[in-house]
Design an enzyme around this catalytic site. Structure first.
Site: not given
Length: 506
Positions: A161, A190, A194, A243
Protein backbone atom coordinates in the site's frame (compact mmCIF):
# COMPACT_ATOMS: atom_id res chain seq x y z
CA UNK A 1 -6.78 -8.07 -12.48
CA UNK A 2 -7.83 -8.63 -16.05
CA UNK A 3 -5.25 -6.56 -17.83
CA UNK A 4 -1.82 -5.14 -17.09
CA UNK A 5 -2.01 -1.55 -15.95
CA UNK A 6 0.25 0.75 -17.90
CA UNK A 7 0.00 4.50 -18.40
CA UNK A 8 -2.98 5.23 -20.66
CA UNK A 9 -3.26 8.95 -20.14
CA UNK A 10 -6.33 10.54 -21.65
CA UNK A 11 -6.67 14.07 -22.98
CA UNK A 12 -8.75 16.22 -20.67
CA UNK A 13 -12.26 17.12 -21.73
CA UNK A 14 -12.28 20.41 -23.57
CA UNK A 15 -16.00 21.15 -23.40
CA UNK A 16 -18.60 20.99 -20.64
CA UNK A 17 -21.67 18.74 -20.73
CA UNK A 18 -23.83 20.28 -18.01
CA UNK A 19 -25.02 23.81 -17.48
CA UNK A 20 -22.48 25.31 -15.07
CA UNK A 21 -20.06 28.02 -16.12
CA UNK A 22 -16.71 26.42 -16.80
CA UNK A 23 -13.70 27.91 -15.02
CA UNK A 24 -11.59 27.51 -11.95
CA UNK A 25 -11.17 29.45 -8.74
CA UNK A 26 -7.89 28.39 -7.22
CA UNK A 27 -6.41 29.88 -4.11
CA UNK A 28 -2.78 29.34 -3.14
CA UNK A 29 -2.46 29.59 0.63
CA UNK A 30 0.67 30.87 2.33
CA UNK A 31 3.49 28.35 2.22
CA UNK A 32 3.78 27.22 5.84
CA UNK A 33 3.65 23.70 7.17
CA UNK A 34 1.07 22.36 7.20
CA UNK A 35 -0.69 24.55 4.69
CA UNK A 36 -4.40 25.20 5.01
CA UNK A 37 -6.83 23.50 7.33
CA UNK A 38 -8.40 20.08 7.24
CA UNK A 39 -11.66 19.51 5.39
CA UNK A 40 -14.39 16.88 5.35
CA UNK A 41 -14.72 14.25 8.03
CA UNK A 42 -11.18 15.01 9.25
CA UNK A 43 -12.69 18.16 10.81
CA UNK A 44 -14.94 16.07 13.07
CA UNK A 45 -14.16 14.16 16.28
CA UNK A 46 -12.13 17.09 17.61
CA UNK A 47 -10.50 18.02 14.29
CA UNK A 48 -7.16 17.30 12.62
CA UNK A 49 -4.27 19.70 13.21
CA UNK A 50 -1.24 17.42 12.91
CA UNK A 51 1.93 18.93 14.33
CA UNK A 52 0.61 22.48 14.67
CA UNK A 53 2.20 24.33 17.56
CA UNK A 54 5.20 22.03 17.76
CA UNK A 55 8.77 22.07 16.51
CA UNK A 56 9.45 22.07 12.76
CA UNK A 57 12.37 19.98 11.53
CA UNK A 58 13.62 18.99 8.10
CA UNK A 59 14.39 15.47 6.86
CA UNK A 60 16.10 14.22 3.71
CA UNK A 61 16.04 10.50 4.59
CA UNK A 62 13.56 8.04 6.02
CA UNK A 63 15.88 7.45 8.95
CA UNK A 64 15.79 11.18 9.67
CA UNK A 65 11.97 11.08 9.70
CA UNK A 66 12.08 8.27 12.23
CA UNK A 67 14.73 10.11 14.27
CA UNK A 68 12.53 13.21 14.42
CA UNK A 69 9.64 11.11 15.75
CA UNK A 70 11.87 9.31 18.23
CA UNK A 71 13.52 12.49 19.45
CA UNK A 72 10.30 14.01 20.81
CA UNK A 73 9.78 14.17 24.57
CA UNK A 74 6.68 12.00 24.17
CA UNK A 75 4.74 10.14 21.46
CA UNK A 76 2.16 12.96 21.45
CA UNK A 77 4.48 15.99 21.34
CA UNK A 78 3.45 17.96 18.22
CA UNK A 79 5.98 17.99 15.39
CA UNK A 80 6.06 19.05 11.74
CA UNK A 81 8.55 17.19 9.58
CA UNK A 82 9.43 18.94 6.33
CA UNK A 83 10.66 16.39 3.80
CA UNK A 84 12.74 17.04 0.71
CA UNK A 85 14.44 14.66 -1.71
CA UNK A 86 13.92 10.94 -2.29
CA UNK A 87 13.09 8.62 0.59
CA UNK A 88 13.87 4.97 -0.20
CA UNK A 89 14.94 1.65 1.31
CA UNK A 90 18.57 2.65 1.24
CA UNK A 91 18.04 5.57 3.62
CA UNK A 92 15.18 4.32 5.81
CA UNK A 93 16.14 2.40 8.93
CA UNK A 94 14.57 1.66 12.28
CA UNK A 95 15.25 4.20 15.03
CA UNK A 96 14.50 3.39 18.65
CA UNK A 97 13.08 5.64 21.33
CA UNK A 98 10.38 6.03 23.92
CA UNK A 99 8.26 8.27 21.67
CA UNK A 100 8.21 6.06 18.56
CA UNK A 101 7.86 2.53 17.23
CA UNK A 102 9.60 2.40 13.85
CA UNK A 103 10.83 -0.27 11.44
CA UNK A 104 13.19 -0.69 8.51
CA UNK A 105 11.90 -0.18 4.98
CA UNK A 106 8.69 1.71 5.77
CA UNK A 107 7.73 5.09 7.19
CA UNK A 108 6.15 3.91 10.41
CA UNK A 109 3.67 6.21 12.16
CA UNK A 110 2.74 3.77 14.92
CA UNK A 111 1.30 4.48 18.36
CA UNK A 112 1.84 8.22 17.97
CA UNK A 113 -0.18 11.42 17.49
CA UNK A 114 0.08 15.08 16.46
CA UNK A 115 2.38 14.73 13.44
CA UNK A 116 2.56 16.55 10.11
CA UNK A 117 4.68 15.27 7.22
CA UNK A 118 4.88 17.78 4.37
CA UNK A 119 6.97 17.89 1.22
CA UNK A 120 8.93 21.12 0.70
CA UNK A 121 11.53 22.53 -1.63
CA UNK A 122 11.84 20.76 -4.97
CA UNK A 123 9.62 17.91 -3.75
CA UNK A 124 9.48 14.79 -1.61
CA UNK A 125 9.27 11.33 -3.21
CA UNK A 126 8.78 8.11 -1.26
CA UNK A 127 10.16 5.66 -3.80
CA UNK A 128 9.04 2.01 -3.35
CA UNK A 129 8.48 2.89 0.30
CA UNK A 130 5.03 3.06 1.89
CA UNK A 131 3.64 5.15 4.74
CA UNK A 132 2.05 2.99 7.45
CA UNK A 133 -0.27 4.58 10.04
CA UNK A 134 -1.25 2.29 12.92
CA UNK A 135 -2.79 2.95 16.36
CA UNK A 136 -2.34 6.67 15.76
CA UNK A 137 -4.33 9.91 15.60
CA UNK A 138 -4.16 13.51 14.38
CA UNK A 139 -1.88 12.94 11.40
CA UNK A 140 -1.44 15.19 8.33
CA UNK A 141 0.38 14.08 5.17
CA UNK A 142 0.69 16.77 2.53
CA UNK A 143 2.48 17.52 -0.75
CA UNK A 144 4.36 14.23 -1.21
CA UNK A 145 4.59 11.54 -3.91
CA UNK A 146 4.49 7.84 -2.98
CA UNK A 147 5.23 5.50 -5.87
CA UNK A 148 5.69 1.84 -6.76
CA UNK A 149 5.20 0.27 -3.32
CA UNK A 150 5.16 -3.54 -3.63
CA UNK A 151 3.84 -6.42 -1.55
CA UNK A 152 5.70 -9.01 -3.61
CA UNK A 153 8.89 -8.97 -5.60
CA UNK A 154 11.69 -6.74 -4.43
CA UNK A 155 11.81 -4.55 -2.49
CA UNK A 156 8.57 -4.86 -0.50
CA UNK A 157 7.06 -2.30 1.85
CA UNK A 158 3.84 -1.68 3.78
CA UNK A 159 2.02 -4.71 2.37
CA UNK A 160 2.03 -3.08 -1.05
CA UNK A 161 0.00 0.00 0.00
CA UNK A 162 1.23 3.50 -0.81
CA UNK A 163 -0.55 4.83 2.30
CA UNK A 164 -2.17 2.33 4.64
CA UNK A 165 -4.08 2.86 7.89
CA UNK A 166 -5.14 0.17 10.35
CA UNK A 167 -5.91 -0.63 13.98
CA UNK A 168 -7.70 2.24 15.72
CA UNK A 169 -6.66 5.19 13.58
CA UNK A 170 -8.45 8.52 14.04
CA UNK A 171 -8.33 11.89 12.31
CA UNK A 172 -6.03 11.75 9.31
CA UNK A 173 -5.90 14.39 6.56
CA UNK A 174 -4.05 13.41 3.38
CA UNK A 175 -3.88 16.35 0.99
CA UNK A 176 -2.21 17.21 -2.32
CA UNK A 177 -0.40 13.90 -2.67
CA UNK A 178 0.37 11.76 -5.70
CA UNK A 179 -0.02 8.00 -5.20
CA UNK A 180 0.95 5.79 -8.11
CA UNK A 181 1.92 2.26 -9.03
CA UNK A 182 3.08 0.58 -12.22
CA UNK A 183 0.61 -2.28 -12.37
CA UNK A 184 -1.73 -4.45 -10.37
CA UNK A 185 -1.57 -7.44 -8.04
CA UNK A 186 0.11 -9.68 -10.61
CA UNK A 187 2.92 -7.13 -10.85
CA UNK A 188 3.31 -7.06 -7.05
CA UNK A 189 1.24 -4.00 -6.11
CA UNK A 190 -1.79 -3.66 -3.83
CA UNK A 191 -3.84 -0.59 -2.86
CA UNK A 192 -2.91 3.06 -3.09
CA UNK A 193 -4.98 4.26 -0.12
CA UNK A 194 -6.28 1.61 2.30
CA UNK A 195 -8.14 1.90 5.61
CA UNK A 196 -9.09 -1.03 7.84
CA UNK A 197 -9.52 -2.35 11.38
CA UNK A 198 -11.29 0.62 12.99
CA UNK A 199 -10.07 3.62 10.99
CA UNK A 200 -12.33 6.69 11.15
CA UNK A 201 -12.48 10.43 10.39
CA UNK A 202 -10.21 10.58 7.37
CA UNK A 203 -10.13 13.00 4.43
CA UNK A 204 -8.31 12.50 1.11
CA UNK A 205 -8.31 15.76 -0.86
CA UNK A 206 -6.70 17.26 -3.98
CA UNK A 207 -4.73 14.11 -4.72
CA UNK A 208 -3.89 11.92 -7.74
CA UNK A 209 -4.23 8.12 -7.67
CA UNK A 210 -3.15 6.41 -10.86
CA UNK A 211 -1.79 3.41 -12.76
CA UNK A 212 -2.83 0.75 -10.28
CA UNK A 213 -5.09 -2.28 -10.12
CA UNK A 214 -6.65 -1.04 -6.86
CA UNK A 215 -7.37 2.50 -5.78
CA UNK A 216 -8.11 1.70 -2.16
CA UNK A 217 -10.52 0.20 0.33
CA UNK A 218 -12.38 0.92 3.55
CA UNK A 219 -12.58 -2.39 5.40
CA UNK A 220 -10.49 -5.47 4.65
CA UNK A 221 -13.39 -7.96 4.62
CA UNK A 222 -17.18 -8.17 4.95
CA UNK A 223 -16.68 -8.55 8.71
CA UNK A 224 -14.41 -5.49 9.06
CA UNK A 225 -17.20 -2.93 9.41
CA UNK A 226 -15.78 -0.62 12.09
CA UNK A 227 -14.37 1.89 9.59
CA UNK A 228 -16.04 4.98 8.21
CA UNK A 229 -16.63 8.70 8.14
CA UNK A 230 -14.30 9.19 5.19
CA UNK A 231 -14.32 12.12 2.73
CA UNK A 232 -12.89 12.05 -0.80
CA UNK A 233 -12.95 15.37 -2.66
CA UNK A 234 -11.16 16.97 -5.61
CA UNK A 235 -9.11 13.88 -6.37
CA UNK A 236 -8.22 12.39 -9.76
CA UNK A 237 -8.44 8.62 -10.19
CA UNK A 238 -6.82 7.60 -13.46
CA UNK A 239 -6.06 4.26 -15.10
CA UNK A 240 -7.37 2.16 -12.21
CA UNK A 241 -9.00 -1.26 -12.45
CA UNK A 242 -11.26 -1.05 -9.36
CA UNK A 243 -11.74 0.21 -5.78
CA UNK A 244 -12.14 3.96 -6.19
CA UNK A 245 -12.84 3.22 -3.38
CA UNK A 246 -14.29 -0.08 -2.15
CA UNK A 247 -16.52 0.61 0.89
CA UNK A 248 -17.41 -2.08 3.41
CA UNK A 249 -19.81 -0.61 5.92
CA UNK A 250 -19.59 2.91 7.29
CA UNK A 251 -20.28 6.27 5.68
CA UNK A 252 -18.34 8.04 2.94
CA UNK A 253 -18.75 11.43 1.28
CA UNK A 254 -17.44 11.48 -2.28
CA UNK A 255 -17.66 14.79 -4.15
CA UNK A 256 -15.96 16.79 -6.90
CA UNK A 257 -13.64 13.97 -7.95
CA UNK A 258 -12.56 13.30 -11.54
CA UNK A 259 -12.51 9.65 -12.61
CA UNK A 260 -10.81 8.70 -15.88
CA UNK A 261 -10.30 5.18 -17.28
CA UNK A 262 -11.73 2.94 -14.57
CA UNK A 263 -11.49 -0.42 -16.30
CA UNK A 264 -13.57 -2.83 -14.20
CA UNK A 265 -15.48 -0.95 -11.50
CA UNK A 266 -15.33 2.29 -9.54
CA UNK A 267 -17.07 3.23 -6.28
CA UNK A 268 -18.01 -0.16 -4.82
CA UNK A 269 -20.45 0.31 -1.93
CA UNK A 270 -21.15 -3.01 -0.22
CA UNK A 271 -21.85 -4.71 3.13
CA UNK A 272 -24.23 -1.96 4.22
CA UNK A 273 -21.97 0.98 3.36
CA UNK A 274 -23.63 4.31 2.59
CA UNK A 275 -21.99 6.79 0.23
CA UNK A 276 -23.03 10.32 -0.70
CA UNK A 277 -21.79 10.73 -4.27
CA UNK A 278 -22.24 14.23 -5.69
CA UNK A 279 -20.91 16.48 -8.43
CA UNK A 280 -18.25 14.05 -9.64
CA UNK A 281 -17.13 13.70 -13.26
CA UNK A 282 -16.79 10.13 -14.60
CA UNK A 283 -15.21 9.67 -18.02
CA UNK A 284 -14.27 6.75 -20.30
CA UNK A 285 -15.01 4.20 -17.58
CA UNK A 286 -17.05 1.12 -16.71
CA UNK A 287 -19.45 0.45 -13.80
CA UNK A 288 -18.39 3.55 -11.90
CA UNK A 289 -20.87 3.04 -9.04
CA UNK A 290 -22.66 0.04 -7.53
CA UNK A 291 -22.17 -3.14 -5.52
CA UNK A 292 -19.72 -5.53 -7.17
CA UNK A 293 -18.20 -8.96 -6.45
CA UNK A 294 -20.62 -9.70 -3.58
CA UNK A 295 -24.30 -10.09 -2.78
CA UNK A 296 -23.88 -7.99 0.38
CA UNK A 297 -25.42 -4.81 -0.97
CA UNK A 298 -24.41 -1.26 -0.17
CA UNK A 299 -26.24 2.02 -0.76
CA UNK A 300 -25.72 5.46 -2.28
CA UNK A 301 -27.19 8.92 -2.55
CA UNK A 302 -26.43 10.54 -5.90
CA UNK A 303 -26.81 14.07 -7.29
CA UNK A 304 -25.11 16.36 -9.80
CA UNK A 305 -22.74 13.78 -11.30
CA UNK A 306 -21.66 13.70 -14.96
CA UNK A 307 -21.28 10.35 -16.76
CA UNK A 308 -19.28 10.87 -19.95
CA UNK A 309 -18.77 7.72 -22.05
CA UNK A 310 -19.52 5.43 -19.10
CA UNK A 311 -20.61 1.85 -19.81
CA UNK A 312 -22.66 -0.35 -17.49
CA UNK A 313 -22.78 -4.12 -17.20
CA UNK A 314 -25.96 -6.13 -16.81
CA UNK A 315 -27.12 -6.71 -13.22
CA UNK A 316 -26.84 -10.24 -11.86
CA UNK A 317 -25.55 -12.25 -8.92
CA UNK A 318 -22.70 -10.39 -7.17
CA UNK A 319 -23.02 -7.57 -9.72
CA UNK A 320 -25.35 -4.65 -9.04
CA UNK A 321 -24.35 -1.57 -11.08
CA UNK A 322 -26.11 1.69 -10.19
CA UNK A 323 -26.50 2.65 -13.87
CA UNK A 324 -27.26 3.30 -16.59
CA UNK A 325 -29.51 5.81 -14.78
CA UNK A 326 -28.23 5.99 -11.19
CA UNK A 327 -30.80 6.86 -8.54
CA UNK A 328 -30.43 7.20 -4.79
CA UNK A 329 -31.03 4.19 -2.56
CA UNK A 330 -30.36 5.96 0.78
CA UNK A 331 -29.83 9.40 2.29
CA UNK A 332 -26.67 10.57 4.03
CA UNK A 333 -26.52 13.58 6.34
CA UNK A 334 -23.18 15.43 6.23
CA UNK A 335 -22.22 17.11 9.54
CA UNK A 336 -19.72 19.66 8.17
CA UNK A 337 -19.95 22.59 5.76
CA UNK A 338 -18.45 22.40 2.27
CA UNK A 339 -18.72 24.15 -1.11
CA UNK A 340 -19.44 22.20 -4.26
CA UNK A 341 -17.93 22.89 -7.66
CA UNK A 342 -20.24 22.14 -10.57
CA UNK A 343 -19.41 18.76 -12.11
CA UNK A 344 -18.62 20.35 -15.48
CA UNK A 345 -15.66 22.29 -14.11
CA UNK A 346 -14.30 19.47 -11.93
CA UNK A 347 -11.84 18.17 -14.59
CA UNK A 348 -10.27 21.62 -14.91
CA UNK A 349 -10.19 22.31 -11.18
CA UNK A 350 -8.61 18.94 -10.44
CA UNK A 351 -6.14 19.21 -13.32
CA UNK A 352 -4.77 22.45 -11.92
CA UNK A 353 -4.90 21.73 -8.22
CA UNK A 354 -4.57 18.00 -7.48
CA UNK A 355 -1.36 16.17 -6.68
CA UNK A 356 2.00 16.99 -5.16
CA UNK A 357 3.96 20.05 -6.29
CA UNK A 358 0.96 21.95 -7.69
CA UNK A 359 1.22 24.88 -5.31
CA UNK A 360 -1.30 23.46 -2.80
CA UNK A 361 -4.05 25.27 -4.70
CA UNK A 362 -7.69 24.79 -3.80
CA UNK A 363 -11.03 25.78 -5.27
CA UNK A 364 -13.49 28.10 -3.56
CA UNK A 365 -16.45 26.48 -5.30
CA UNK A 366 -17.37 29.27 -7.72
CA UNK A 367 -15.85 27.91 -10.95
CA UNK A 368 -14.75 31.39 -12.07
CA UNK A 369 -11.24 32.02 -13.44
CA UNK A 370 -8.84 33.59 -10.96
CA UNK A 371 -5.08 33.90 -10.78
CA UNK A 372 -3.74 32.45 -7.54
CA UNK A 373 -2.04 34.97 -5.25
CA UNK A 374 1.74 34.71 -4.89
CA UNK A 375 3.08 32.23 -2.37
CA UNK A 376 4.31 33.68 0.90
CA UNK A 377 7.86 32.53 1.72
CA UNK A 378 8.12 30.20 4.69
CA UNK A 379 8.96 31.88 7.98
CA UNK A 380 12.63 32.21 8.80
CA UNK A 381 14.17 31.30 12.14
CA UNK A 382 13.01 33.97 14.62
CA UNK A 383 15.70 36.20 16.04
CA UNK A 384 17.17 34.96 19.32
CA UNK A 385 16.95 36.80 22.60
CA UNK A 386 20.22 37.86 24.16
CA UNK A 387 23.87 37.34 23.26
CA UNK A 388 25.24 34.50 21.15
CA UNK A 389 27.27 32.73 23.83
CA UNK A 390 29.36 30.89 21.21
CA UNK A 391 31.19 34.08 20.28
CA UNK A 392 34.49 33.91 22.14
CA UNK A 393 33.93 30.33 23.31
CA UNK A 394 35.96 27.31 22.26
CA UNK A 395 35.06 24.61 19.79
CA UNK A 396 36.10 21.06 18.96
CA UNK A 397 34.60 17.95 17.43
CA UNK A 398 35.12 14.77 15.45
CA UNK A 399 37.36 14.58 12.39
CA UNK A 400 36.86 17.53 10.07
CA UNK A 401 36.87 17.68 6.30
CA UNK A 402 39.90 19.15 4.60
CA UNK A 403 39.89 22.94 4.50
CA UNK A 404 37.41 23.40 7.35
CA UNK A 405 37.84 24.43 10.97
CA UNK A 406 36.04 23.86 14.26
CA UNK A 407 36.36 27.57 15.00
CA UNK A 408 34.39 28.48 11.89
CA UNK A 409 31.13 27.60 13.70
CA UNK A 410 31.69 30.36 16.31
CA UNK A 411 33.21 33.17 14.24
CA UNK A 412 29.96 34.99 13.45
CA UNK A 413 30.32 34.37 9.70
CA UNK A 414 27.96 32.07 7.78
CA UNK A 415 30.41 31.97 4.85
CA UNK A 416 32.91 29.82 6.79
CA UNK A 417 32.00 26.39 8.11
CA UNK A 418 32.95 23.08 9.68
CA UNK A 419 32.17 19.82 7.88
CA UNK A 420 32.81 16.28 9.19
CA UNK A 421 35.21 13.98 7.35
CA UNK A 422 32.25 11.74 6.42
CA UNK A 423 28.48 11.87 6.32
CA UNK A 424 28.20 11.95 10.13
CA UNK A 425 30.13 13.61 12.92
CA UNK A 426 29.91 15.96 15.88
CA UNK A 427 30.81 19.56 16.66
CA UNK A 428 30.96 21.12 20.13
CA UNK A 429 30.95 24.55 21.78
CA UNK A 430 32.76 24.72 25.13
CA UNK A 431 33.35 27.22 27.93
CA UNK A 432 35.80 27.42 30.83
CA UNK A 433 32.98 27.24 33.38
CA UNK A 434 29.36 26.13 33.54
CA UNK A 435 27.16 28.21 31.24
CA UNK A 436 23.37 28.27 31.16
CA UNK A 437 21.95 27.43 27.69
CA UNK A 438 18.34 26.91 26.58
CA UNK A 439 18.47 27.51 22.85
CA UNK A 440 20.74 26.55 19.95
CA UNK A 441 20.60 27.70 16.33
CA UNK A 442 22.39 25.62 13.69
CA UNK A 443 22.91 27.57 10.48
CA UNK A 444 24.00 26.02 7.18
CA UNK A 445 25.98 27.98 4.57
CA UNK A 446 24.06 29.28 1.55
CA UNK A 447 23.50 26.63 -1.08
CA UNK A 448 23.89 23.71 1.34
CA UNK A 449 20.59 23.96 3.21
CA UNK A 450 18.87 20.64 3.79
CA UNK A 451 22.01 18.52 3.88
CA UNK A 452 21.86 17.89 7.63
CA UNK A 453 19.66 14.89 8.41
CA UNK A 454 18.92 13.47 11.85
CA UNK A 455 20.77 14.87 14.85
CA UNK A 456 21.05 14.86 18.62
CA UNK A 457 21.99 17.75 20.88
CA UNK A 458 23.97 16.37 23.82
CA UNK A 459 25.10 17.73 27.19
CA UNK A 460 28.73 16.65 26.84
CA UNK A 461 29.25 16.89 30.61
CA UNK A 462 26.67 14.20 31.43
CA UNK A 463 25.91 12.52 28.09
CA UNK A 464 22.22 13.48 28.39
CA UNK A 465 20.35 14.09 25.13
CA UNK A 466 18.86 17.59 25.33
CA UNK A 467 16.95 17.39 22.03
CA UNK A 468 16.79 15.38 18.81
CA UNK A 469 15.35 15.96 15.39
CA UNK A 470 16.24 16.48 11.75
CA UNK A 471 17.51 19.42 9.73
CA UNK A 472 19.15 22.69 10.73
CA UNK A 473 17.37 25.55 12.49
CA UNK A 474 16.35 26.64 15.95
CA UNK A 475 16.40 24.11 18.82
CA UNK A 476 14.92 24.90 22.22
CA UNK A 477 15.15 22.76 25.36
CA UNK A 478 14.97 23.04 29.14
CA UNK A 479 17.58 25.51 30.39
CA UNK A 480 20.72 23.59 31.36
CA UNK A 481 24.04 24.61 32.94
CA UNK A 482 26.96 22.90 31.19
CA UNK A 483 30.50 23.53 30.09
CA UNK A 484 30.29 21.78 26.72
CA UNK A 485 27.40 21.15 24.31
CA UNK A 486 27.65 18.85 21.30
CA UNK A 487 25.66 18.79 18.06
CA UNK A 488 25.85 15.20 16.77
CA UNK A 489 24.92 14.60 13.12
CA UNK A 490 23.62 11.04 12.71
CA UNK A 491 22.64 11.17 9.04
CA UNK A 492 22.93 13.54 6.10
CA UNK A 493 22.16 14.02 2.46
CA UNK A 494 25.55 14.65 0.97
CA UNK A 495 28.28 16.46 2.91
CA UNK A 496 26.73 18.29 5.91
CA UNK A 497 28.11 21.70 6.79
CA UNK A 498 27.62 23.83 9.88
CA UNK A 499 28.21 27.51 9.25
CA UNK A 500 27.31 28.71 12.75
CA UNK A 501 26.58 26.87 16.02
CA UNK A 502 24.94 29.63 18.04
CA UNK A 503 24.03 29.23 21.71
CA UNK A 504 21.71 31.39 23.83
CA UNK A 505 20.57 31.57 27.39
CA UNK A 506 16.99 32.30 26.22
Amino acid sequence: MRRPVAPRLQALLATATVGVAVGVVLVTPGASAAVGTATGYATQNGGTTGGAGGQTVRATTGTAIHAALCGRPSSSTPITIEVTGTINHGNTSKVSGGSCNTADGVIELKQISNVTIIGVGSGAVFDQLGIHIRDSSNIIIQNVTVRNVKKSGSPTSNGGDAIGMESTVRNVWVDHVTLEASGGESEGYDGLFDMKDNTQYVTLSYSILRNSGRGGLIGSSESDLSNGFITFHHNRYENIDSRTPLLRGGVAHIYNNHYVSLHESGINSRAGARAKVENNYFRDSKDVLGTFYTNERGYWQVSGNTFDNVTWSTAGSENYPAGPNPTSTTTVSIPYSYRLDGASCVPDVVRQAAGANTGLRVSDGSCSPQTPPPTTPPPTTPPPSGTNLSLGAGADGSSKASGTSYGNVRDGSISTYWSPAGATGSISIKWGSATRVSRVIIREPAGTQGSIGSWQLVNHDTGAVLAAGSGAGSITFAATSLSKITFKINSSGGAPRVGEFETYAS
